[in-house]
Design an enzyme around this catalytic site. Structure first.
Site, PDB file in Angstrom:
ATOM      1  CG  ASP A  99     -13.155  19.509  12.725  1.00  0.00           C
ATOM      2  OD1 ASP A  99     -13.641  20.464  13.869  1.00  0.00           O
ATOM      3  OD2 ASP A  99     -13.105  19.614  11.475  1.00  0.00           O
TER       4      ASP A  99
ATOM      5  NE  ARG B 156     -17.825  27.001  18.099  1.00  0.00           N
ATOM      6  CZ  ARG B 156     -17.413  26.674  17.280  1.00  0.00           C
ATOM      7  NH1 ARG B 156     -18.513  26.299  16.347  1.00  0.00           N
ATOM      8  NH2 ARG B 156     -16.203  25.972  16.285  1.00  0.00           N
TER       9      ARG B 156
ATOM     10  CG  HIS C  54     -15.536  22.683  22.730  1.00  0.00           C
ATOM     11  ND1 HIS C  54     -15.551  22.656  21.470  1.00  0.00           N
ATOM     12  CD2 HIS C  54     -16.311  24.419  22.330  1.00  0.00           C
ATOM     13  CE1 HIS C  54     -15.265  23.573  20.648  1.00  0.00           C
ATOM     14  NE2 HIS C  54     -15.743  25.033  21.263  1.00  0.00           N
TER      15      HIS C  54
ATOM     16  CG  ASN D 203      -8.930  26.045  17.745  1.00  0.00           C
ATOM     17  OD1 ASN D 203      -8.312  25.341  18.048  1.00  0.00           O
ATOM     18  ND2 ASN D 203      -9.686  26.758  16.931  1.00  0.00           N
TER      19      ASN D 203
ATOM     20  NE  ARG E 218     -10.160  22.672   6.623  1.00  0.00           N
ATOM     21  CZ  ARG E 218     -11.589  22.342   6.791  1.00  0.00           C
ATOM     22  NH1 ARG E 218     -11.683  22.104   5.340  1.00  0.00           N
ATOM     23  NH2 ARG E 218     -12.592  22.821   7.579  1.00  0.00           N
TER      24      ARG E 218
HETATM   25  C1  FPP Z   1     -12.920  21.115  17.086  1.00  0.00           C
HETATM   26  O1  FPP Z   1     -14.375  20.962  17.240  1.00  0.00           O
HETATM   27  C2  FPP Z   1     -12.315  21.092  18.698  1.00  0.00           C
HETATM   28  C3  FPP Z   1     -11.743  22.053  19.312  1.00  0.00           C
HETATM   29  C4  FPP Z   1     -11.496  22.991  18.057  1.00  0.00           C
HETATM   30  C5  FPP Z   1     -11.791  21.670  21.115  1.00  0.00           C
HETATM   31  C6  FPP Z   1     -11.471  20.785  21.793  1.00  0.00           C
HETATM   32  C7  FPP Z   1     -11.339  20.462  22.790  1.00  0.00           C
HETATM   33  C8  FPP Z   1     -12.390  19.172  23.182  1.00  0.00           C
HETATM   34  C9  FPP Z   1     -12.690  17.928  22.871  1.00  0.00           C
HETATM   35  C10 FPP Z   1     -12.275  19.180  24.608  1.00  0.00           C
HETATM   36  C11 FPP Z   1     -11.398  19.323  25.206  1.00  0.00           C
HETATM   37  C12 FPP Z   1     -10.576  18.228  25.096  1.00  0.00           C
HETATM   38  C13 FPP Z   1     -10.043  18.159  26.497  1.00  0.00           C
HETATM   39  C14 FPP Z   1      -8.007  17.693  25.894  1.00  0.00           C
HETATM   40  C15 FPP Z   1      -9.923  17.557  27.682  1.00  0.00           C
HETATM   41  P1  FPP Z   1     -15.593  22.999  16.264  1.00  0.00           P
HETATM   42  O2  FPP Z   1     -15.224  23.884  17.579  1.00  0.00           O
HETATM   43  O3  FPP Z   1     -14.320  23.263  15.240  1.00  0.00           O
HETATM   44  O4  FPP Z   1     -15.972  22.275  15.688  1.00  0.00           O
HETATM   45  P2  FPP Z   1     -17.273  22.621  14.527  1.00  0.00           P
HETATM   46  O5  FPP Z   1     -15.744  22.417  13.060  1.00  0.00           O
HETATM   47  O6  FPP Z   1     -18.170  21.670  14.321  1.00  0.00           O
HETATM   48  O7  FPP Z   1     -17.641  23.961  14.414  1.00  0.00           O
END
Ligand code: FPP
Length: 260
Positions: free
Chosen positions: A26, A39, A43, A74, A200
């Site tokens: 996260d 954003r 990632h 998501n 959480r």
């Molecule tokens: C949460 O951060 C992250 C995700 C929903 C996506 C995770 C994906 C990756 C790390 C990229 C690729 C993964 C693989 C396995 C190749 P958020 O977007 O919710 O962050 P925030 O809470 O700060 O908005």
């Protein structure tokens, strides 16, 4: 990506390496915002943290590593972000295949794969096939996954077995549900890590984490490195896992590790 021996980490008790670690990755969005970017920039940088974590897990002998890469919820994000995440997933899996092979890592997924774009499904199938005989660590990507979704699917399967006479209602027990879940082939996580300071579970592995130790860190996922993973495992090794028993009933090896 060469794998060093565990002697790299003399602080670790080799007898208490968690068999299964699950991570809620996260903080990508906040990390990107801090740098003044979109954003998806977060990632993209999150992939470095994924690579580091997989490598560290393999180095220290974690047998299963489950990463929460895309939740059922998501799908409610803006389409642009969803498309970019799916493309990133395809590109990363394709690009990382040589590393997975070199380091003897098997790829698996949990979640509703039929909801993913076809190109994603194809890439996952190919990579699963290519890595199926690898034995060091199993990397499990949770994709279009949520704990409640999996439990509902399991209940449907069990109900259908009851209807066709395969099982009696009175015979339903924990094993029945364990075996009907997407995670049936894997042990329950010993350690659950969540980055970014949020505390959480966000619908992740709800059934499976009943007795997992939980480690929260404020580090945002794109900054998560081996040193942070090490800190989480060291924290885990200090915990006494009682599974409902008293402290006096706990195995000496765990008690010993506790005072080490
Ligand atoms: C949460 O951060 C992250 C995700 C929903 C996506 C995770 C994906 C990756 C790390 C990229 C690729 C993964 C693989 C396995 C190749 P958020 O977007 O919710 O962050 P925030 O809470 O700060 O908005």
């Amino acid at each position: 990506m060469a794998i060093e021996p565990i002697s790299e980490y003399p602080q670790l008790n080799p007898e208490r390496i968690p068999e299964h670690v699950a991570i809620i990755m996260d903080g990508n969005g906040r990390w990107a915002k801090q740098q003044g970017h979109m954003r998806i920039f977060g990632h993209k940088h999150g992939v470095n943290a994924v690579r580091n974590s997989v490598e560290f897990a393999a180095e220290i002998g974690v047998r299963y590593l489950t990463l929460y890469a895309f939740s059922t919820e998501n799908w409610n994000r803006p389409p642009l972000e969803i498309n970019a995440l799916m493309q990133l997933l395809v590109d990363t899996i394709e690009k990382e295949l040589p590393n997975l092979m070199k380091n003897n890592i098997r790829l698996k997924t949990i979640g509703n794969r039929s909801q993913l774009p076809k190109r994603c499904q194809r890439q996952l199938e190919e990579t699963e096939k290519a890595t199926e005989n690898n034995t060091r660590t199993t990397l499990i990507l949770a994709l279009s996954y949520s704990g409640r979704w999996d439990i509902i699917e399991a209940v449907k399967k069990i109900s259908s077995d009851v209807q066709t006479g395969g099982i009696k209602v009175d015979d339903i027990n924990e094993d029945t549900l364990n075996n009907a879940l997407n995670t049936a082939a894997y042990p329950n996580p010993d350690l659950l890590i969540r980055t970014s300071g949020e505390m959480r579970i966000s619908n992740f592995l709800l059934w499976e984490i009943a007795y997992s130790e939980i480690h929260f860190t404020r580090v945002l996922w794109p900054d998560f490195r081996k040193e942070h993973f090490l800190e989480a495992v060291l924290d885990y090794q200090k915990r006494e896992r009682r599974f409902g028993k008293t402290s006096d009933q706990i195995e000496p090896v765990q008690k010993g590790a506790n005072t080490a």
